[in-house]
Design a protein around this motif. Structure first.
Motif, PDB file in Angstrom:
ATOM      1  N   TYR A  74       0.823  -1.209   0.000  1.00 13.00           N
ATOM      2  CA  TYR A  74       0.000   0.000   0.000  1.00 13.00           C
ATOM      3  C   TYR A  74       0.858   1.260   0.000  1.00 13.00           C
ATOM      4  N   ASP A  75       1.916   1.258   0.805  1.00  7.03           N
ATOM      5  CA  ASP A  75       2.789   2.442   0.849  1.00  7.03           C
ATOM      6  C   ASP A  75       3.346   2.760  -0.527  1.00  7.03           C
ATOM      7  N   LYS A  76       3.784   1.739  -1.228  1.00  9.36           N
ATOM      8  CA  LYS A  76       4.353   1.957  -2.564  1.00  9.36           C
ATOM      9  C   LYS A  76       3.282   2.386  -3.562  1.00  9.36           C
ATOM     10  N   VAL A  77       2.111   1.792  -3.459  1.00  9.48           N
ATOM     11  CA  VAL A  77       1.020   2.172  -4.367  1.00  9.48           C
ATOM     12  C   VAL A  77       0.595   3.613  -4.085  1.00  9.48           C
ATOM     13  N   VAL A  78       0.457   3.965  -2.801  1.00  9.62           N
ATOM     14  CA  VAL A  78       0.050   5.321  -2.448  1.00  9.62           C
ATOM     15  C   VAL A  78       1.114   6.326  -2.892  1.00  9.62           C
ATOM     16  N   SER A  79       2.377   5.995  -2.698  1.00  8.60           N
ATOM     17  CA  SER A  79       3.459   6.890  -3.145  1.00  8.60           C
ATOM     18  C   SER A  79       3.398   7.104  -4.644  1.00  8.60           C
ATOM     19  N   ALA A  80       3.187   6.025  -5.374  1.00 10.14           N
ATOM     20  CA  ALA A  80       3.083   6.145  -6.830  1.00 10.14           C
ATOM     21  C   ALA A  80       1.860   6.965  -7.217  1.00 10.14           C
ATOM     22  N   CYS A  81       0.757   6.787  -6.505  1.00 11.27           N
ATOM     23  CA  CYS A  81      -0.448   7.571  -6.783  1.00 11.27           C
ATOM     24  C   CYS A  81      -0.193   9.047  -6.510  1.00 11.27           C
ATOM     25  N   LEU A  91      -8.151   8.959  -4.061  1.00  8.64           N
ATOM     26  CA  LEU A  91      -8.756   7.626  -4.062  1.00  8.64           C
ATOM     27  C   LEU A  91      -8.039   6.719  -3.067  1.00  8.64           C
ATOM     28  N   ALA A  92      -6.726   6.785  -3.039  1.00  6.38           N
ATOM     29  CA  ALA A  92      -5.964   5.965  -2.102  1.00  6.38           C
ATOM     30  C   ALA A  92      -6.353   6.296  -0.665  1.00  6.38           C
ATOM     31  N   LYS A  93      -6.486   7.578  -0.351  1.00  7.31           N
ATOM     32  CA  LYS A  93      -6.873   7.981   1.004  1.00  7.31           C
ATOM     33  C   LYS A  93      -8.292   7.522   1.338  1.00  7.31           C
ATOM     34  N   GLU A  94      -9.128   7.421   0.334  1.00  5.52           N
ATOM     35  CA  GLU A  94     -10.503   6.955   0.542  1.00  5.52           C
ATOM     36  C   GLU A  94     -10.535   5.433   0.749  1.00  5.52           C
ATOM     37  N   LEU A  95      -9.710   4.703   0.009  1.00  2.00           N
ATOM     38  CA  LEU A  95      -9.753   3.244   0.054  1.00  2.00           C
ATOM     39  C   LEU A  95      -9.061   2.644   1.271  1.00  2.00           C
ATOM     40  N   LYS A  98     -11.139   1.778   4.332  1.00  2.00           N
ATOM     41  CA  LYS A  98     -12.057   0.663   4.042  1.00  2.00           C
ATOM     42  C   LYS A  98     -11.298  -0.661   4.076  1.00  2.00           C
ATOM     43  N   ILE A  99     -10.085  -0.659   3.553  1.00  2.76           N
ATOM     44  CA  ILE A  99      -9.262  -1.867   3.595  1.00  2.76           C
ATOM     45  C   ILE A  99      -8.950  -2.223   5.042  1.00  2.76           C
ATOM     46  N   SER A 100      -8.700  -1.221   5.863  1.00  4.65           N
ATOM     47  CA  SER A 100      -8.387  -1.467   7.281  1.00  4.65           C
ATOM     48  C   SER A 100      -9.528  -2.181   7.997  1.00  4.65           C
ATOM     49  N   GLN A 101     -10.757  -1.900   7.611  1.00  2.00           N
ATOM     50  CA  GLN A 101     -11.897  -2.594   8.220  1.00  2.00           C
ATOM     51  C   GLN A 101     -11.827  -4.096   7.943  1.00  2.00           C
ATOM     52  N   THR A 102     -11.385  -4.456   6.756  1.00  2.00           N
ATOM     53  CA  THR A 102     -11.267  -5.885   6.445  1.00  2.00           C
ATOM     54  C   THR A 102     -10.097  -6.506   7.198  1.00  2.00           C
ATOM     55  N   THR A 103      -9.100  -5.693   7.520  1.00  6.32           N
ATOM     56  CA  THR A 103      -7.969  -6.182   8.309  1.00  6.32           C
ATOM     57  C   THR A 103      -8.461  -6.629   9.676  1.00  6.32           C
ATOM     58  N   ASP A 144      -7.747  -4.068  -5.653  1.00  3.39           N
ATOM     59  CA  ASP A 144      -7.734  -4.007  -7.112  1.00  3.39           C
ATOM     60  C   ASP A 144      -8.028  -2.597  -7.616  1.00  3.39           C
ATOM     61  N   GLU A 145      -8.861  -1.854  -6.891  1.00  2.00           N
ATOM     62  CA  GLU A 145      -9.103  -0.450  -7.261  1.00  2.00           C
ATOM     63  C   GLU A 145      -7.810   0.351  -7.145  1.00  2.00           C
ATOM     64  N   LEU A 146      -7.062   0.109  -6.077  1.00  2.00           N
ATOM     65  CA  LEU A 146      -5.771   0.789  -5.926  1.00  2.00           C
ATOM     66  C   LEU A 146      -4.835   0.431  -7.087  1.00  2.00           C
ATOM     67  N   LEU A 147      -4.786  -0.839  -7.409  1.00  2.00           N
ATOM     68  CA  LEU A 147      -3.920  -1.275  -8.508  1.00  2.00           C
ATOM     69  C   LEU A 147      -4.358  -0.681  -9.840  1.00  2.00           C
ATOM     70  N   GLU A 148      -5.649  -0.557 -10.033  1.00  2.50           N
ATOM     71  CA  GLU A 148      -6.169   0.020 -11.274  1.00  2.50           C
ATOM     72  C   GLU A 148      -5.734   1.477 -11.420  1.00  2.50           C
ATOM     73  N   VAL A 149      -5.816   2.233 -10.341  1.00  2.00           N
ATOM     74  CA  VAL A 149      -5.383   3.634 -10.383  1.00  2.00           C
ATOM     75  C   VAL A 149      -3.902   3.701 -10.732  1.00  2.00           C
ATOM     76  N   LEU A 150      -3.129   2.903 -10.055  1.00  2.00           N
ATOM     77  CA  LEU A 150      -1.686   2.885 -10.309  1.00  2.00           C
ATOM     78  C   LEU A 150      -1.403   2.486 -11.755  1.00  2.00           C
ATOM     79  N   HIS A 151      -2.049   1.443 -12.209  1.00  2.00           N
ATOM     80  CA  HIS A 151      -1.826   0.945 -13.566  1.00  2.00           C
ATOM     81  C   HIS A 151      -2.232   1.993 -14.600  1.00  2.00           C
ATOM     82  N   SER A 152      -3.390   2.612 -14.418  1.00  2.00           N
ATOM     83  CA  SER A 152      -3.854   3.582 -15.410  1.00  2.00           C
ATOM     84  C   SER A 152      -2.959   4.812 -15.439  1.00  2.00           C
ATOM     85  N   LYS A 153      -2.451   5.232 -14.294  1.00  2.00           N
ATOM     86  CA  LYS A 153      -1.545   6.388 -14.261  1.00  2.00           C
ATOM     87  C   LYS A 153      -0.226   6.056 -14.950  1.00  2.00           C
TER      88      LYS A 153
END
Length: 164
Positions: A74-81, A91-95, A98-103, A144-153
Motif C-alpha cells: 500500500y505504501d508503494k502504491v500510495v506513493s506512486a499515486c 482515491l488511495a486515502k478513501e480506500l 475501508k481496507i483497514s476494516q477488512t484487516t 484491485d481499485e488501488l492497482l487500477e489507479v496505479l496501472h492507469s496512471k
C-alpha cells in the motif's frame, strides 16, 4: 474470488515485481482457504474438518498477506499515486480506511483460531470462514481499485512519453 484473482493477474501481472509477488501470495492464500473450507477445485467437499494445525497455518498466511499489504504494497502504491496526481492520492486515502476494516476481520479470525486451546473451536469454522470470505472479497476488490489507479496512471505516462 479466484476468478477475480485471475483477472487481476492478467491485467497487472508482469507490470511490477512487488505486485506479482503480492498477487501470487493472494493466490496461495485463496488456495489454502479453499482447502480448509473444503471448496473445489482445491478442497474436498464433504471431507471432515481440517486439522487444527492446517487452520493455524492458514491464519499465519492470512496475517502475512494482510501485513504485506499494509507494510509494503500500500505504501508503494500510495506513493506512486501521489506522484501521479491528486485523483490517485484522494482515491488511495478513501480506500485505505475501508481496507483497514477488512484487516480487523482477518485479525479477529486469526486471533480466535490461533489462541484457541482445543479443537472444539473448529465446529465454528464454516461460519467464521464465510464471514472471513466476505471481508476478504471486499478487501481484494478495494486492493484491485488501488492497482487500477496505479496501472492507469503508469499507462498514461507511458503513452505520453511515446507520443512525445
Amino acid at each position: 474470488m479466484l476468478r477475480q484473482l485471475e483477472k487481476a493477474e492478467k491485467k497487472w501481472g508482469g507490470a511490477n515485481t512487488l505486485i506479482d509477488q503480492w498477487l501470487n501470495n493472494r493466490r496461495k492464500l485463496l488456495v489454502n482457504y479453499c482447502q480448509i473450507a473444503g471448496l473445489p477445485p482445491y478442497g474436498s467437499p464433504g471431507k471432515s474438518l481440517p486439522s487444527f494445525d492446517h487452520v493455524k497455518s492458514f491464519c499465519e498466511q492470512l496475517l502475512d498477506y494482510v501485513s504485506e499489504g499494509h507494510f509494503e504494497v500500500y505504501d508503494k502504491v500510495v506513493s506512486a499515486c501521489e506522484k501521479n496526481g491528486n485523483s490517485g492520492r484522494s482515491l488511495a486515502k478513501e480506500l485505505l480506511p475501508k481496507i483497514s476494516q477488512t484487516t480487523d476481520a482477518a485479525l479477529d479470525f486469526s486471533d480466535k483460531y490461533t489462541e484457541a486451546r482445543d479443537e472444539q473451536v473448529l465446529y465454528q469454522l464454516d461460519q467464521d470462514l464465510s464471514r472471513l470470505a466476505d471481508a476478504m472479497e471486499t478487501r481484494f476488490e478495494l486492493e484491485d481499485e488501488l492497482l487500477e489507479v496505479l496501472h492507469s496512471k503508469h499507462a498514461e505516462k507511458r503513452s505520453q512519453r511515446v507520443g512525445s
